[in-house]
Design a protein around this motif. Structure first.
Motif, PDB file in Angstrom:
ATOM      1  N   PHE A  17      17.440  74.353  40.518  1.00  0.00           N
ATOM      2  CA  PHE A  17      18.816  74.316  40.565  1.00  0.00           C
ATOM      3  C   PHE A  17      19.102  75.824  41.556  1.00  0.00           C
ATOM      4  O   PHE A  17      20.174  75.391  42.635  1.00  0.00           O
ATOM      5  N   THR A 193      28.396  72.996  40.921  1.00  0.00           N
ATOM      6  CA  THR A 193      27.100  73.243  40.047  1.00  0.00           C
ATOM      7  C   THR A 193      26.935  72.115  38.836  1.00  0.00           C
ATOM      8  O   THR A 193      26.147  72.402  38.056  1.00  0.00           O
ATOM      9  N   TYR A 195      25.586  69.382  39.067  1.00  0.00           N
ATOM     10  CA  TYR A 195      24.419  69.027  39.242  1.00  0.00           C
ATOM     11  C   TYR A 195      23.283  69.450  38.227  1.00  0.00           C
ATOM     12  O   TYR A 195      22.560  68.847  37.571  1.00  0.00           O
ATOM     13  N   ARG A 196      23.500  70.646  37.688  1.00  0.00           N
ATOM     14  CA  ARG A 196      22.772  71.206  36.821  1.00  0.00           C
ATOM     15  C   ARG A 196      22.749  70.516  35.385  1.00  0.00           C
ATOM     16  O   ARG A 196      21.709  70.061  34.952  1.00  0.00           O
ATOM     17  N   ALA A 199      21.487  66.943  35.725  1.00  0.00           N
ATOM     18  CA  ALA A 199      19.992  66.969  35.718  1.00  0.00           C
ATOM     19  C   ALA A 199      19.400  66.868  33.969  1.00  0.00           C
ATOM     20  O   ALA A 199      18.502  66.181  33.681  1.00  0.00           O
ATOM     21  N   CYS A 218      16.860  66.931  40.471  1.00  0.00           N
ATOM     22  CA  CYS A 218      17.602  66.810  41.757  1.00  0.00           C
ATOM     23  C   CYS A 218      16.706  66.375  42.875  1.00  0.00           C
ATOM     24  O   CYS A 218      16.819  66.911  43.946  1.00  0.00           O
TER      25      CYS A 218
END
Length: 310
Positions: A17, A193, A195-196, A199, A218
């Motif tokens: 990350f 962010t 995407y954290r 995931a 990712c």
């Protein structure tokens, strides 16, 4: 109790990350406009603005054999005072990058992130009754990223305590709550962010609560081979005593010169084997180099030594 492999997988997820690498980037220095943490550094990117960069650099400077400690110590008062002028201090930033290649800094960072983030995350997960590696990883990520307490309380207000809701239901709700908070945040950097949480949602959907490897985060594969590696240490394995031989005043002498003379003699050249690099040896060496496709500079460097078998 998590296994060492589960711990490594959890930390690797956060490393990805923060730096895009499973092992993190111990030398990474980042400054993004609008980041409330200001200058960030290291394997999992600790920040100047939080005061934690001071703690890390102090721990490094206290380590025996820290190669950059002497140069970094004068910055400690400014780090402790959270002097934001350090954001633009290029000499300081270059020094941090240099220190990142020092094994002592890598050990300092490993200890720091364990002490300041991992151990509190594991204890917090235990208090909440979490038994899975993924739940602990999510707490760990939130402690590093920030605002764990506020989002924990918001989730509890909606769902009740984890003991009542159940670990997996509560953690899933927390991840969604945090994602929504990030997506709507007034700081546009934080919006990016999400995407954290995406995931983590993918791992939840896959049912990988144990963080069994291999897993993908990712687009980066986290597997046992990657987790077994150590951070690269850039150090030469060359013998420091090996010198490039050439014509000097006074001339070079020694056993290495004699070895060069003997090697050239084996090649059929007439040389004095007296261990003195004189003009005669210089001329012979240049002739040999020219005949062997090497720059005829009269310097017995790595290429010349290798071909002569020295």
């Amino acid at each position: 109790m998590l296994s060492e492999l589960q711990k490594a997988a959890a930390q690797a997820i956060v490393n990805v990350f923060e730096t895009g690498r499973t092992l993190g980037d111990y030398a990474r220095v980042t400054l993004l406009a609008g980041d409330p943490g200001h200058l960030t550094y290291g394997r999992s990117q600790t920040t100047l603005g939080s005061g934690n960069l001071y703690l890390l650099i102090k721990a490094y400077c206290d380590m025996p054999g820290a190669a950059c400690a002497r140069a970094l110590k004068p910055y400690l008062p400014r780090l402790a005072a959270i002097d934001l002028a350090l954001d633009r201090d290029m000499a300081f930033r270059e020094l941090l990058k240099e220190a990142g290649g020092d094994p002592a800094m890598q050990d300092a960072q490993d200890g720091f992130f364990d002490r300041v983030y991992w151990t509190p995350a594991a204890k917090t997960a235990g208090v909440l009754g979490f038994a899975t590696a993924l739940s602990t990883a999510i707490v760990y990520d939130s402690l590093i990223h920030g605002s764990w307490g506020a989002l924990r309380d918001r989730t509890t207000a909606k769902l009740g305590q984890p003991a009542k809701a159940g670990e997996k239901a509560w953690v899933g709700a927390y991840v969604n709550e945090r994602r929504n908070w990030l997506a709507a945040h007034p700081n546009t950097l934080l919006r990016r962010t999400v995407y954290r949480m995406d995931a983590f949602n993918a791992l939840i959907k896959a049912g990988n609560w144990s963080l069994g490897v291999p897993l993908s985060v990712c687009g980066v594969t986290v597997d046992q081979a990657a987790l077994s590696c150590r951070a690269p240490v850039v150090v030469s394995a060359s013998d420091a005593a090996t010198r490039n031989l050439h014509l000097t005043k006074p001339p070079m002498t020694g056993n290495d010169v004699r070895a060069l003379e003997e090697a050239l003699a084996r090649e059929g050249y007439a040389v004095n084997r007296d261990g003195v690099f004189d003009e005669g040896l210089d001329g012979v060496l240049k002739s040999w180099q020219a005949e062997n496709g090497i720059v005829a500079d009269g310097i017995a460097g790595p290429a010349t030594r290798t071909i002569l078998g020295l």
